[in-house]
Design a protein around this motif. Structure first.
Motif, PDB file in Angstrom:
ATOM      1  N   MET A   1     -34.433  25.245  50.203  1.00 30.84           N
ATOM      2  CA  MET A   1     -33.369  25.451  49.081  1.00 30.84           C
ATOM      3  C   MET A   1     -32.972  24.281  48.331  1.00 30.84           C
ATOM      4  O   MET A   1     -32.512  23.298  48.943  1.00 30.84           O
ATOM      5  CB  MET A   1     -32.046  26.335  49.530  1.00 30.84           C
ATOM      6  N   PRO A   2     -32.939  24.227  47.063  1.00 35.28           N
ATOM      7  CA  PRO A   2     -32.496  23.108  46.388  1.00 35.28           C
ATOM      8  C   PRO A   2     -31.118  22.591  46.546  1.00 35.28           C
ATOM      9  O   PRO A   2     -30.229  23.557  46.772  1.00 35.28           O
ATOM     10  CB  PRO A   2     -32.851  23.107  44.914  1.00 35.28           C
ATOM     11  N   LEU A   3     -30.538  21.444  46.474  1.00 31.65           N
ATOM     12  CA  LEU A   3     -29.290  21.323  46.187  1.00 31.65           C
ATOM     13  C   LEU A   3     -28.608  21.738  45.161  1.00 31.65           C
ATOM     14  O   LEU A   3     -27.426  22.406  45.293  1.00 31.65           O
ATOM     15  CB  LEU A   3     -28.911  19.563  46.460  1.00 31.65           C
ATOM     16  N   LEU A   4     -29.042  21.669  44.030  1.00 29.27           N
ATOM     17  CA  LEU A   4     -28.730  22.393  43.013  1.00 29.27           C
ATOM     18  C   LEU A   4     -29.836  23.200  42.256  1.00 29.27           C
ATOM     19  O   LEU A   4     -31.091  22.709  41.971  1.00 29.27           O
ATOM     20  CB  LEU A   4     -28.287  21.353  41.906  1.00 29.27           C
TER      21      LEU A   4
ATOM     22  N   VAL B   1     -32.443  20.467  41.561  1.00 26.87           N
ATOM     23  CA  VAL B   1     -32.335  19.148  42.337  1.00 26.87           C
ATOM     24  C   VAL B   1     -32.328  19.145  43.528  1.00 26.87           C
ATOM     25  O   VAL B   1     -31.663  19.806  44.054  1.00 26.87           O
ATOM     26  CB  VAL B   1     -30.935  18.420  41.593  1.00 26.87           C
ATOM     27  N   GLU B   2     -33.372  18.397  44.208  1.00 28.71           N
ATOM     28  CA  GLU B   2     -33.343  18.404  45.857  1.00 28.71           C
ATOM     29  C   GLU B   2     -32.475  17.336  46.324  1.00 28.71           C
ATOM     30  O   GLU B   2     -32.040  16.483  45.523  1.00 28.71           O
ATOM     31  CB  GLU B   2     -34.885  18.033  46.121  1.00 28.71           C
ATOM     32  N   GLU B   3     -32.205  17.425  47.450  1.00 25.45           N
ATOM     33  CA  GLU B   3     -31.301  16.714  48.067  1.00 25.45           C
ATOM     34  C   GLU B   3     -32.046  15.440  48.018  1.00 25.45           C
ATOM     35  O   GLU B   3     -33.284  15.232  48.147  1.00 25.45           O
ATOM     36  CB  GLU B   3     -30.911  16.875  49.561  1.00 25.45           C
ATOM     37  N   GLY B   4     -31.012  14.178  47.710  1.00 20.87           N
ATOM     38  CA  GLY B   4     -31.791  12.992  47.854  1.00 20.87           C
ATOM     39  C   GLY B   4     -32.514  12.511  46.742  1.00 20.87           C
ATOM     40  O   GLY B   4     -33.161  11.116  46.416  1.00 20.87           O
TER      41      GLY B   4
END
Length: 236
Positions: free
Chosen positions: A1-4, A26-29
């Motif tokens: 799951m993407p961060l955003l 937006v993925e984590e990192g």
């Protein structure tokens, strides 16, 4: 799951319909760049995430819905917004501006450590703690705005036009620090930037907006080679 994750994001200023079904993740990192001409909807996208404009559609952050979250709740969830024009409090000192960044924090015992972390990224802030923010140069105010955002210990940094009105050398310094923050602390960044070459150089993914819609997306290095992107935004 993407961060955003944004799905079908719509946004309005009064009766003016600005965003028309924007899909972004937006993925984590990650550092993700938003590109487009003036009026394309880039700043409105950031404001929609932060709960600053009327919007609809699905927005999830770290597995939680954002669509009805007001600005203060969004900040508490771990999203820090550095707006266009920096938004520092000119009459307040550098130290007071940094303290404002920590107002949403519940872990007060860790705030002192984050002051030290910000001073490591921006050593001159430690030397000017009592100086009024309004007396700083534009580049210094931009760095203070980023430092203030970091004081909330965000998972996601929304960064709107950090190069606006600044000398190229100052811009490079700020972008290098943001990239270091991303690598070292794992803070994801959603970057709005008119300097497309600069943004694509530092980003992992990128989206191009036109008239409130995503018209191109992909890996940043691939978009930098895209003929239409090069012609419209990179100047060659």
């Amino acid at each position: 799951m993407p961060l955003l994750e944004l799905n079908g994001l719509q946004a309005w200023y009064g009766q003016r319909h600005v965003l028309h079904g924007v899909d972004i993740s937006v993925e984590e990192g990650q550092i993700v760049a938003l590109l487009g001409a003036n009026g394309a909807g880039k700043t409105t996208t950031l404001r929609s995430i932060s709960g600053m404009v009327s919007r609809s559609g699905q927005m999830c952050f770290n597995g939680r819905p954002l669509s009805r979250a007001p600005a203060d709740e969004t900040a508490r969830l771990g999203i820090a917004h550095v707006p266009e024009g920096r938004g520092t409090m000119g009459q307040m000192s550098v130290l007071e501006n940094l303290r404002l960044g920590a107002y949403v924090r519940r872990d007060r015992k860790n705030v002192a450590g984050d002051f030290r972390r910000v001073f490591e990224y921006f050593p001159w802030l430690a030397q000017r703690q009592k100086q009024a923010a309004g007396t700083l140069s534009g580049g210094e105010q931009q760095m203070l705005a980023v430092g203030r955002a970091l004081m909330s210990r965000p998972k996601l940094l929304l960064l709107d036009e950090p190069s606006l009105g600044l000398a190229p050398l100052v811009v490079r310094s700020i972008v290098e620090i943001v990239a270091t923050i991303n690598r070292t602390d794992g803070v994801a960044v959603l970057l709005v930037e008119q300097n497309a070459a600069l943004a694509l150089n530092v980003a992992h993914q990128a989206y191009v907006l036109e008239s409130g819609r995503v018209v191109l997306s992909g890996k940043a290095d691939e978009l930098s080679k895209n003929e239409s992107v090069r012609r419209s935004y990179l100047g060659y």
